[in-house]
Scaffold this active site. Sequence first.
Site, PDB file in Angstrom:
ATOM      1  N   ASP A 154      -1.300  20.231  51.591  1.00 50.77           N
ATOM      2  CA  ASP A 154      -2.685  20.508  51.939  1.00 50.77           C
ATOM      3  C   ASP A 154      -2.797  20.606  53.463  1.00 50.77           C
ATOM      4  O   ASP A 154      -2.681  19.607  54.166  1.00 50.77           O
ATOM      5  CB  ASP A 154      -3.591  19.398  51.393  1.00 50.77           C
ATOM      6  N   GLY A 156      -4.753  20.698  56.627  1.00 49.83           N
ATOM      7  CA  GLY A 156      -6.105  20.278  56.994  1.00 49.83           C
ATOM      8  C   GLY A 156      -6.750  19.533  55.843  1.00 49.83           C
ATOM      9  O   GLY A 156      -7.799  19.911  55.346  1.00 49.83           O
ATOM     10  N   GLY A 158      -8.375  16.826  55.423  1.00 49.67           N
ATOM     11  CA  GLY A 158      -9.623  16.078  55.516  1.00 49.67           C
ATOM     12  C   GLY A 158      -9.457  14.651  55.045  1.00 49.67           C
ATOM     13  O   GLY A 158      -8.467  13.974  55.359  1.00 49.67           O
ATOM     14  N   TRP A 159     -10.417  14.186  54.266  1.00 47.31           N
ATOM     15  CA  TRP A 159     -10.392  12.811  53.754  1.00 47.31           C
ATOM     16  C   TRP A 159      -9.638  12.710  52.430  1.00 47.31           C
ATOM     17  O   TRP A 159      -9.664  11.682  51.781  1.00 47.31           O
ATOM     18  CB  TRP A 159     -11.822  12.304  53.580  1.00 47.31           C
ATOM     19  N   GLY A 160      -8.963  13.781  52.034  1.00 48.76           N
ATOM     20  CA  GLY A 160      -8.078  13.721  50.872  1.00 48.76           C
ATOM     21  C   GLY A 160      -8.707  14.065  49.543  1.00 48.76           C
ATOM     22  O   GLY A 160      -8.121  13.767  48.498  1.00 48.76           O
ATOM     23  N   THR A 178      -3.637  16.244  58.872  1.00 46.39           N
ATOM     24  CA  THR A 178      -4.928  16.264  59.548  1.00 46.39           C
ATOM     25  C   THR A 178      -4.701  15.835  60.983  1.00 46.39           C
ATOM     26  O   THR A 178      -3.778  15.062  61.261  1.00 46.39           O
ATOM     27  CB  THR A 178      -5.948  15.331  58.872  1.00 46.39           C
ATOM     28  N   SER A 180      -7.015  14.213  62.500  1.00 48.33           N
ATOM     29  CA  SER A 180      -7.969  13.113  62.659  1.00 48.33           C
ATOM     30  C   SER A 180      -7.397  11.798  62.137  1.00 48.33           C
ATOM     31  O   SER A 180      -7.218  11.626  60.929  1.00 48.33           O
ATOM     32  CB  SER A 180      -9.266  13.427  61.901  1.00 48.33           C
ATOM     33  N   CYS A 335     -26.404  26.867  59.562  1.00 48.84           N
ATOM     34  CA  CYS A 335     -25.287  27.451  58.816  1.00 48.84           C
ATOM     35  C   CYS A 335     -25.740  27.907  57.428  1.00 48.84           C
ATOM     36  O   CYS A 335     -25.346  28.986  56.956  1.00 48.84           O
ATOM     37  CB  CYS A 335     -24.155  26.444  58.698  1.00 48.84           C
TER      38      CYS A 335
END
Length: 364
Positions: A154, A156, A158-160, A178, A180, A335
């Site tokens: 995966d 990028g 993210g929080w998984g 990530t 982050s 957006c």
Amino acid sequence: MEVLLKEADIVLNGSRPWDPQIHSNEFWTRLYGQGTLGLGEAYMDGIWDVEDMAEFFNKVLSSKVPEGIRATPNLIWQVVQARVLNMQNIARSRRVADMHYSETEAYKASLDARMTGSCGYWPDGVTNIDQAQEAKLDLVCRKIGVKPGQLVWDIGCGWGAFMGFAAEKYGARCVGVTVSPDQAAYGRERYKHLPIEFRVQDYREFGGKTDHVVSMGMFEHVGHKNYRAYFEKARSVIKDDGLFMMHTIGSQWSTETIEAWLEKYIFPGGVIPSIAQVGRAIDGLFTVIDLHNIGPHYDRTLCAWCENFERNWKKDRTPEEERFYRLWKYYLLCCAGGFRAKVLQVWQFVLSTRGVPDGYVTQR
């Protein structure tokens, strides 16, 4: 400007939900001096309000109003930098984590139960954001044909959310990258019982072999100078019979930078790709076996996020906290208006290194 607004069915200080309320003449100084950056900052500072911001931006972006806002020095400098420099090299990529994904509490207040930070999928029967994100994650798994025990990378992560879903529902093993540390720490704790690995590293630093690759909401951060490198990296790690599902916001125009307010406050170095740019980047590397536009689903997703945020965010706020509150609402709803106006899309590409020998069954 007022003539253009009237043509867009917008009346300054009017009575309808999408009519903006201007509280100070400083609004015009900000708008004409700084363009869209000034428009967003003026909202953050309480200089103007609008009840239905998503519809306001839908009407603005569907009209000739943007033509009345001239190019500003900050926009010109932004374009020059994007052309001359690689604004998304490995060192600069950390800015995204520092400026955007460190706002974990705001995301917890806004997103679904799985913390899925990209467009949901709203087929018939789906009525809330948790269901929409589960439907999207299941769609992605079906599109690449995940089987028990397969390894999925995966990009990028993210929080998984995807990795957790794929491991729980499809028996996959997953490794995600990530930039982050906050995202990785959250995911490691939440999914410590599953065969999932989080790595805090740039996607260009990843190595190994994987059965499939997914990437959702990441390509917008790659930058036009790195499109080819991104796909070359995916091609180097995916097995010959694997599939790559790339989910990205898209534009009908090929550009080198993003709108000035979003670049400063939300997506530093971000770029929205065009079909032409993706096509050039995958030339000779991948075959497109499916392309699905789910852009209208992001309008509904962003509005659902904003409803969550307004319901869950603290009500008693200091002036600094109020400015952030207005920033976050502006981000989500401007957006949403862009997707409603169809100037923004969401594409899900399914890519193969050599095609699918027995034929690909389209998933929807």
